[in-house]
Write a protein that holds these residues in place. Structure first.
Motif, PDB file in Angstrom:
ATOM      1  N   VAL A 266      -6.321  10.438  -1.990  1.00 22.88           N
ATOM      2  CA  VAL A 266      -6.464   9.168  -2.715  1.00 22.88           C
ATOM      3  C   VAL A 266      -6.898   9.444  -4.147  1.00 22.88           C
ATOM      4  N   THR A 268      -8.694   7.500  -7.121  1.00 23.14           N
ATOM      5  CA  THR A 268      -9.490   6.295  -7.381  1.00 23.14           C
ATOM      6  C   THR A 268      -9.756   6.162  -8.883  1.00 23.14           C
ATOM      7  N   ARG A 281      -7.384   2.037  -6.054  1.00 23.69           N
ATOM      8  CA  ARG A 281      -7.118   3.238  -5.256  1.00 23.69           C
ATOM      9  C   ARG A 281      -5.620   3.393  -5.026  1.00 23.69           C
ATOM     10  N   LEU A 379      -4.829  -0.341   1.280  1.00 25.46           N
ATOM     11  CA  LEU A 379      -4.624   1.084   1.019  1.00 25.46           C
ATOM     12  C   LEU A 379      -3.745   1.759   2.079  1.00 25.46           C
TER      13      LEU A 379
END
Length: 415
Positions: A266, A268, A281, A379
């Motif tokens: 991920v 961010t 994200r 996400l």
């Protein structure tokens, strides 16, 4: 028989010594000199408030800064106000407020106070753009005018030459920013109402132009151009990174290694770097991770993934990708921000959930109520969609897609 007060003399005032407790020397008619234990001597006028009818003191100044003669003059001026039913202390406050309105609450000072708050709600690049536009078009002409004296005709006259040049978008933004400054002044009690409300009606509206973007069928052409372009590897990686991640130019160019979570796959982006000031994200696909591996030998020891050529401690310019696309022959057809439109159009045509696409683009719902309750960024549900998009780009780079598209790639279920 009424008590007669003997007038003070300069000699008597100068020779007055401090005592353990403060004491008063009277000059008559309410004018007094207060001698304090530390030796300071203060002029006071003791008078009856014209409305409340209570005795109170008006501070006139410090001796010897204020001489005996000038203290008597100031006392007489205060008594003249009292004769008109005006409290001299309230009149002094009024004069101080008027002085502030003229010398402190000028447009430039109020605008700077507003900007200190505004800059925390926008990206650093946009904050620079806001301040620069005011410094270029507004401050040189009306910066020292009190906000209470600002008028709509005055501002319209100032912006008309800019409109005449055809810079309609600049006029629109300046009118909007000046309105925000004056709304701030109104809320702070510096003006009773914003006089600039509605001034945009005095100017032509700029024609809304969508950012230049390619059609999905033109993606292979773009990927071929990127592969064959005479550009630095950092720039090539940046363009592809922006394309895969669907981020804005400044968000992509400012990427930091510390923002990458290799374990969770991920990226961010902190709120302070986002246009809407919300953390964003992005699920990293295999292709995105490969891009990071390619750039790691170049910048892995630096803070920024895509460092500037001139100063490796800073990120590359947000316009780097845009300038490269122009040099590659896409001027008028594609800007770097248009890479987001290309992604959005493709994913919508393929039938992906609109909420997932909007979340991937970091768009905030215009419906404030819905936005307040819908705080999920989807996400995990976005991972299959992002994997499909990266795969689509990869296929385009191989030249396996025809100019009309292909049915070889199937939409992955986003449920």
């Amino acid at each position: 028989m009424a008590k007669v007060t003997t007038r003070l003399s300069d000699k008597e005032i100068k020779s007055a010594k401090s005592k353990e407790k403060e004491y008063i020397l009277s000059d008559g008619d309410g004018l007094r000199l207060r001698v304090k234990p530390n030796g300071s001597k203060l002029w006071l006028l003791n008078y009856t408030h014209p409305i409340k009818r209570k005795r109170t003191n008006l501070s006139l100044g410090k001796y010897p800064d204020l001489s005996l003669a000038n203290a008597r003059k100031a006392s007489q001026e205060a008594k003249e106000l009292l004769a008109q039913g005006i409290d001299p202390q309230e009149d002094r406050k009024r004069q101080q407020q008027e002085h502030k309105a003229i010398h402190q609450h000028t447009l430039i000072n109020v605008a700077k106070e507003w900007f200190e708050i505004k800059k925390d709600d926008v990206t650093p690049d946009y904050a620079v753009d806001i301040l620069r536009s005011l410094e270029l078009h507004i401050f040189p002409y009306i910066s020292d005018i009190p906000v209470s004296k600002i008028t709509a005709p005055q501002v319209i006259e100032l912006l008309k030459p800019i409109e005449a040049k055809g810079s309609l978008e600049t006029v629109k933004r300046l009118a909007q920013r000046l309105n925000e400054v004056m709304n701030f002044a109104t809320n702070c009690g510096l003006v009773q109402a914003n006089p600039l409300t509605g001034i945009k009606a005095a100017f032509k509206k700029p024609k809304k132009e969508n950012m230049a973007a390619l059609k999905p069928a033109e993606l292979p052409e773009l990927m071929g151009a990127i592969a064959n372009a005479s550009i630095k590897r950092t720039t090539r990686c940046l363009i592809e990174w922006q394309l895969h991640t669907m981020t804005r130019p400044s968000e992509a160019s400012g990427a930091k290694w510390e923002e990458i979570d290799w374990g969770e796959k991920v990226w961010t982006i902190p709120a302070e770097r986002m246009k809407k000031r919300r953390e964003h994200r992005i699920p990293l696909t295999e292709q995105m991770l490969e891009l990071l591996e390619v750039i790691k030998p170049i910048s892995g020891h630096r803070e920024f993934i895509f460092p500037s050529d001139r100063d490796s401690k800073k990120p590359c310019n947000s316009q780097t990708a845009n300038m490269a696309l122009k040099r590659m022959g896409f001027a008028g057809r594609l800007v770097s921000h248009g890479l987001r439109s290309l992604a959005s159009t493709t994913l919508n045509e393929q039938g992906f959930d609109k909420d997932l696409i909007e979340a991937a683009l970091a768009h905030v719902d215009d419906n404030q109520v819905r936005s307040a309750y819908n705080r999920t960024d989807y996400l995990e549900r976005r991972r299959p969609m992002m994997c499909w998009w990266s795969g689509y780009i990869e296929e385009a780079a191989k030249g396996s897609l025809s100019v009309t598209g292909s049915t070889q790639l199937q939409v992955v279920s986003a449920q």
